[in-house]
Design an enzyme around this catalytic site. Structure first.
Site: not given
Length: 516
Positions: A37, A57, A70, A95, A140, A184-185, A328, A330, A397
């Site tokens: 990311q 892509h 990219d 992290r 991740h 992660n997740e 994590n 939200y 998170e």
């Protein structure tokens, strides 16, 4: 968990009232990012293609704004600037994740990329200079495409590949890293990537691939944990855990016994899918998950369940393989009743639950799925304490999306209200929350949302090749929080139109005391 316990947790809901403001001694604050990311440099310095490179892509229409990773935030070249931002925020830890394809271009240990090794050593050294502890995620979501071509997480051979990759990372970086996260997740990896088209590699093997993935992933996690525990922990003295994500599910009507029961089923399917095998005395998948999938499989005319249970060896091998419970979280969604969710394919994980859900709850964000429901966070934490024998917890998170404004009052209010609920459960319920990680340091490539949804403390201008970072108002909020270890009360953090500490919008009749 007993139904009466779940009902009791719902009855404890409060409207985000700030009874406490000071965090306990030793509580730590951090910020999170992920390699794909932010790093960019997708095909330079020896890095190979990963599944997100391939998806963005070859199927750019699947990314909301047509962007890709990219260049992303160009952190491969600007990591020192990132570290300066972290230092300004005053965080205790950072992290971040390692890029498997940057370290091992073939995905296997037959070729180790020296430029990738050097990059992470340089980043770790820069963090050490600022006395910022690294919390490092091994995986991740950015699987090397070479391994995906072999079946990815649906291939049991990935257990060995992940163990080898872990071994390299522990051996190479373990002297500088004391805190590790294996995955992660895992829900997002298995259900959204192998059971749906929501995440790369977008294998729509609904109701089948997701369960093949979880079988492999939990075994790979266990092997990585045991490798660290037996070979590296004695000399490196670190800790290792898994980070599990979950929407928290609540009944839309807490007086409705059926909805209350289904909410518990949904939480077992979402969080318990990966937590139950690791954090319970029984081990293995949750009983209700085993039962539901078996019944659905039988109705589909299959000779055996689509969810294969662990044998005794693997049940024992997986149990207890996490030093902490990484969470994590939200948002919260509601259960409206039994039946097949309108979004459910057949067969699918969602259909296996047997409940209908809605997102019509709480306040808005820039993400359709992210509703602002602070009390749901408190209920999830209470539920984890009760369900998993009172584990020590790190929030790995938690964050809020908007469209990129610099005066991000919505983000500040979100952090303030969710942190308030953490304080409430620490002091009133004795939940052992030890640390908090905000998502995210800067606006970054948010997977299929691209850059259309912004979660960062720092705004990143992706139209400028230099990728300049501009601090938002939330930077000063978090900086004051880390400096004082207390919820900031400064008037400059209050939205001129809405007071910071006002109660969140009413949540239908969620907060009514159940009658059962």
């Amino acid at each position: 968990m007993a139904l009466t316990t779940f009902v009791g947790i719902l009855a404890l809901c409060q409207l985000g009232v700030a009874h406490y403001s000071k965090f306990p001694e030793g509580f730590t604050f951090g910020v999170a990012t992920a390699s794909h990311q932010i790093e960019g440099a997708w095909n330079v310095s020896g890095k190979s293609e990963n599944v997100w490179d391939r998806l963005s892509h070859t199927r750019p229409e699947m990314i909301a704004d047509g962007t890709n990773g990219d260049i992303a935030c160009d952190s491969y070249n600007r990591y020192r600037e990132d570290v300066e931002e972290l230092s300004y925020l005053g965080v205790d830890f950072y992290r971040f994740s390692l890029s498997w394809s940057r370290l091992l271009p073939t995905g296997r240990v037959d070729h180790i990329n020296p430029d990738g090794v050097r990059y992470y050593h340089d980043l770790l050294d820069a963090l050490a200079e600022k006395n910022i502890e690294p919390l490092v995620t091994l995986f991740h979501w950015d699987l090397p495409q070479t391994l995906q071509d072999l079946g990815g997480w649906a291939n049991p051979k990935m257990i060995d590949y992940f163990r080898d990759y872990s071994d390299l990372c522990f051996k190479e970086f373990g002297g500088k890293i004391k805190s590790w996260i294996t995955f992660n997740e895992p829900y997002e990896i298995c259900e959204d990537a192998y059971g749906d088209l929501k995440k790369a590699p977008a294998i729509d093997s609904h109701g089948v691939g997701c369960y093949l993935c979880s079988d492999t992933l939990l075994k790979a996690h266990a092997e990585s944990y045991h490798l660290y525990n037996e070979t590296y922990r004695p000399t490196q003295n670190g800790r290792i855990m898994i980070s599990i994500n979950s929407i928290w599910y609540e009944p839309s009507d807490p007086a409705n016994v059926e909805q209350v029961t289904l909410a518990e089923v949904a939480n077992q399917f979402k969080f318990g899918w990966f937590a139950h095998p690791i954090f319970t005395e029984q081990g293995g998948y949750p009983a209700v998950m085993i039962e539901n999938v078996a019944q659905q499989s039988l109705a589909e005319g299959l000779p055996k369940s689509r969810l294969e249970q662990f044998d005794d060896y693997w049940t024992q091998r997986i149990k207890g393989t996490s030093d902490f419970l990484g969470i994590n979280h939200y948002t919260t969604h509601l259960i409206t009743g039994p039946g097949v969710d309108p979004l459910a394919k057949s067969p699918s994980w969602l259909k296996d639950i047997g409940a209908v859900t809605t997102m019509e709850v709480g306040g808005d964000s820039a993400s359709e799925w992210l509703r602002v429901v602070p009390t749901g966070f408190a209920n999830l934490l209470r539920w984890c304490k009760s369900s998993y024998n009172d584990p020590p917890i790190y929030i790995t998170e938690n964050g809020f999306s908007d469209l990129g404004t610099l005066e991000d009052y919505g983000r500040i209010k979100y952090f303030n209200d969710y942190l308030t609920e953490i304080l409430n459960v620490i002091y009133e319920d004795g939940v052992k929350v030890l640390g908090y990680t905000a998502w995210t340091l800067m606006d970054n490539f948010e997977w299929r949302a691209g850059f259309s949804e912004r979660f960062g403390f720092y705004h990143v201008d992706i139209t400028d090749p230099a990728r300049p970072r501009t601090p938002k108002l939330s930077v000063e909020y978090y900086r004051q929080l880390t400096a004082t270890r207390e919820l900031p009360q400064d008037d400059r953090f209050k939205d001129p139109a809405v007071r910071l500490c006002s109660p969140p919008p009413p949540m239908s009749n969620l907060l009514l005391k159940p009658s059962i």
